[in-house]
Design a protein around this motif. Structure first.
Motif, PDB file in Angstrom:
ATOM      1  N   UNK A  10       0.824  -1.191   0.000  1.00  0.00           N
ATOM      2  CA  UNK A  10       0.000   0.000   0.000  1.00  0.00           C
ATOM      3  C   UNK A  10       0.863   1.247   0.000  1.00  0.00           C
ATOM      4  N   UNK A  11       0.247   2.378   0.340  1.00  0.00           N
ATOM      5  CA  UNK A  11       0.952   3.654   0.297  1.00  0.00           C
ATOM      6  C   UNK A  11       1.670   3.916   1.612  1.00  0.00           C
ATOM      7  N   UNK A  12       2.905   4.362   1.532  1.00  0.00           N
ATOM      8  CA  UNK A  12       3.666   4.716   2.729  1.00  0.00           C
ATOM      9  C   UNK A  12       4.678   5.790   2.379  1.00  0.00           C
ATOM     10  N   UNK A  13       4.954   6.650   3.375  1.00  0.00           N
ATOM     11  CA  UNK A  13       5.940   7.687   3.166  1.00  0.00           C
ATOM     12  C   UNK A  13       7.333   7.109   3.407  1.00  0.00           C
ATOM     13  N   UNK A  14       8.249   7.392   2.487  1.00  0.00           N
ATOM     14  CA  UNK A  14       9.636   6.989   2.677  1.00  0.00           C
ATOM     15  C   UNK A  14      10.283   7.969   3.645  1.00  0.00           C
ATOM     16  N   UNK A  15      11.459   7.610   4.187  1.00  0.00           N
ATOM     17  CA  UNK A  15      12.157   8.538   5.083  1.00  0.00           C
ATOM     18  C   UNK A  15      12.381   9.903   4.434  1.00  0.00           C
ATOM     19  N   UNK A  39      -6.091   0.675  -3.489  1.00  0.00           N
ATOM     20  CA  UNK A  39      -5.033   1.548  -2.998  1.00  0.00           C
ATOM     21  C   UNK A  39      -5.531   2.984  -2.975  1.00  0.00           C
ATOM     22  N   UNK A  40      -5.006   3.742  -2.025  1.00  0.00           N
ATOM     23  CA  UNK A  40      -5.438   5.129  -1.871  1.00  0.00           C
ATOM     24  C   UNK A  40      -4.211   6.032  -1.930  1.00  0.00           C
ATOM     25  N   UNK A  41      -4.303   7.087  -2.737  1.00  0.00           N
ATOM     26  CA  UNK A  41      -3.194   8.034  -2.872  1.00  0.00           C
ATOM     27  C   UNK A  41      -3.757   9.463  -2.879  1.00  0.00           C
ATOM     28  N   UNK A  42      -2.922  10.454  -2.554  1.00  0.00           N
ATOM     29  CA  UNK A  42      -3.384  11.845  -2.591  1.00  0.00           C
ATOM     30  C   UNK A  42      -3.350  12.407  -4.009  1.00  0.00           C
ATOM     31  N   UNK A  70      -8.332  13.991  -1.860  1.00  0.00           N
ATOM     32  CA  UNK A  70      -7.656  15.276  -1.653  1.00  0.00           C
ATOM     33  C   UNK A  70      -6.499  15.129  -0.664  1.00  0.00           C
ATOM     34  N   UNK A  71      -5.482  15.965  -0.838  1.00  0.00           N
ATOM     35  CA  UNK A  71      -4.263  15.862  -0.030  1.00  0.00           C
ATOM     36  C   UNK A  71      -4.521  15.863   1.467  1.00  0.00           C
ATOM     37  N   UNK A  72      -5.397  16.793   1.916  1.00  0.00           N
ATOM     38  CA  UNK A  72      -5.597  16.896   3.365  1.00  0.00           C
ATOM     39  C   UNK A  72      -6.327  15.670   3.907  1.00  0.00           C
ATOM     40  N   UNK A  73      -7.191  15.095   3.054  1.00  0.00           N
ATOM     41  CA  UNK A  73      -7.874  13.871   3.486  1.00  0.00           C
ATOM     42  C   UNK A  73      -6.873  12.722   3.626  1.00  0.00           C
ATOM     43  N   UNK A  74      -5.932  12.657   2.671  1.00  0.00           N
ATOM     44  CA  UNK A  74      -4.921  11.600   2.742  1.00  0.00           C
ATOM     45  C   UNK A  74      -4.048  11.775   3.979  1.00  0.00           C
ATOM     46  N   UNK A  75      -3.716  13.049   4.282  1.00  0.00           N
ATOM     47  CA  UNK A  75      -2.838  13.328   5.418  1.00  0.00           C
ATOM     48  C   UNK A  75      -3.447  12.845   6.730  1.00  0.00           C
ATOM     49  N   UNK A  76      -4.786  12.794   6.784  1.00  0.00           N
ATOM     50  CA  UNK A  76      -5.435  12.406   8.027  1.00  0.00           C
ATOM     51  C   UNK A  76      -5.609  10.887   8.144  1.00  0.00           C
ATOM     52  N   UNK A  77      -5.227  10.149   7.115  1.00  0.00           N
ATOM     53  CA  UNK A  77      -5.364   8.686   7.175  1.00  0.00           C
ATOM     54  C   UNK A  77      -4.282   8.076   8.068  1.00  0.00           C
ATOM     55  N   UNK A  78      -4.663   7.073   8.817  1.00  0.00           N
ATOM     56  CA  UNK A  78      -3.699   6.342   9.636  1.00  0.00           C
ATOM     57  C   UNK A  78      -2.885   5.409   8.730  1.00  0.00           C
ATOM     58  N   UNK A 128      -2.463   2.312   8.748  1.00  0.00           N
ATOM     59  CA  UNK A 128      -3.232   1.126   8.357  1.00  0.00           C
ATOM     60  C   UNK A 128      -4.231   1.416   7.252  1.00  0.00           C
ATOM     61  N   UNK A 129      -4.754   2.644   7.247  1.00  0.00           N
ATOM     62  CA  UNK A 129      -5.735   3.030   6.225  1.00  0.00           C
ATOM     63  C   UNK A 129      -5.050   3.362   4.897  1.00  0.00           C
ATOM     64  N   UNK A 130      -3.734   3.598   4.950  1.00  0.00           N
ATOM     65  CA  UNK A 130      -2.990   3.849   3.714  1.00  0.00           C
ATOM     66  C   UNK A 130      -2.546   2.541   3.070  1.00  0.00           C
ATOM     67  N   UNK A 131      -2.530   1.485   3.878  1.00  0.00           N
ATOM     68  CA  UNK A 131      -2.077   0.197   3.370  1.00  0.00           C
ATOM     69  C   UNK A 131      -3.084  -0.363   2.373  1.00  0.00           C
ATOM     70  N   UNK A 132      -4.363  -0.179   2.653  1.00  0.00           N
ATOM     71  CA  UNK A 132      -5.402  -0.665   1.759  1.00  0.00           C
ATOM     72  C   UNK A 132      -6.689   0.108   2.036  1.00  0.00           C
ATOM     73  N   UNK A 133      -7.523   0.301   0.994  1.00  0.00           N
ATOM     74  CA  UNK A 133      -8.818   0.921   1.230  1.00  0.00           C
ATOM     75  C   UNK A 133      -9.930  -0.099   1.016  1.00  0.00           C
TER      76      UNK A 133
END
Ligand code: CUA
Length: 173
Positions: free
Chosen positions: A57-62, A82-85, A155-163, A165-170
């Motif tokens: 899923x989606x994750x931020x790299x260092x 998958x969910x992306x901004x 939207x970007x701000x909605x993605x930013x508020x996802x935990x 686990x919620x970025x791993x899969x929708x």
């Protein structure tokens, strides 16, 4: 002399027959050899390394950039959703657990091939929020026509508020 040639030809034929029927066995080590041993082994994808379930899923790299990791296998994409901004470059890294598959993001020009023993990487930016189907566009077996994933661009701000686990899969649970 003739007998010898016949013998050599016979051995060669048997060798070729073995190779052609068991090609999938020599296939992987050859991929590994060519890839310097860094390519993921399709047989152990889910067990260790970059493509274990918790890393999909989606994750931020260092570095702060966003990466989506996926596995294509007969006949699903993992994760299925998958969910992306929107408006942010997203790097996709995908591999296959079996045959060659191809993701296409319906309604966009973006596509991505997934091959066993290799990682395909590409960076896409989805301009606007929306939902896209991801059908498989490479014939991969009996279930090919039913193989499809789902992409949610939010939207970007909605993605930013996802935990995380919620970025791993929708996928709905
Ligand atoms: Cu996977 Cu067609």
């Amino acid at each position: 002399m003739k007998k010898k040639i016949g013998f050599v030809a016979g051995v060669t034929l048997v060798g070729l027959a073995l190779l052609s029927t068991r090609f999938y066995m020599v296939d992987l080590p050859v991929w590994h050899f060519l890839g310097g041993g860094k390519a993921p082994d399709p047989a152990t994808l889910h067990l260790a390394g970059e493509f274990v379930e918790s890393n999909l899923g989606a994750a931020e790299d260092p570095s702060g950039s966003l990466t989506v990791r996926m596995i294509a296998q007969q006949f699903v994409f993992v994760p299925q959703c998958i969910v992306v901004p929107a408006g942010v470059p997203v790097t996709f890294r995908i591999t296959s657990a079996d045959a060659v598959h191809k993701l296409s993001f319906l309604g966009t020009d973006y596509g991505l091939k997934a091959a066993p023993g290799a990682v395909t990487e590409a960076t896409f930016t989805f301009a606007k929020a929306g939902e896209f189907k991801i059908p498989c566009h490479e014939f991969c077996g009996a279930g090919h026509y039913a193989m499809r994933g789902h992409l949610k661009v939010v939207p970007r701000d909605q993605f930013a508020s996802l935990l995380p686990g919620e970025r791993r899969t929708c996928e709905p649970r």
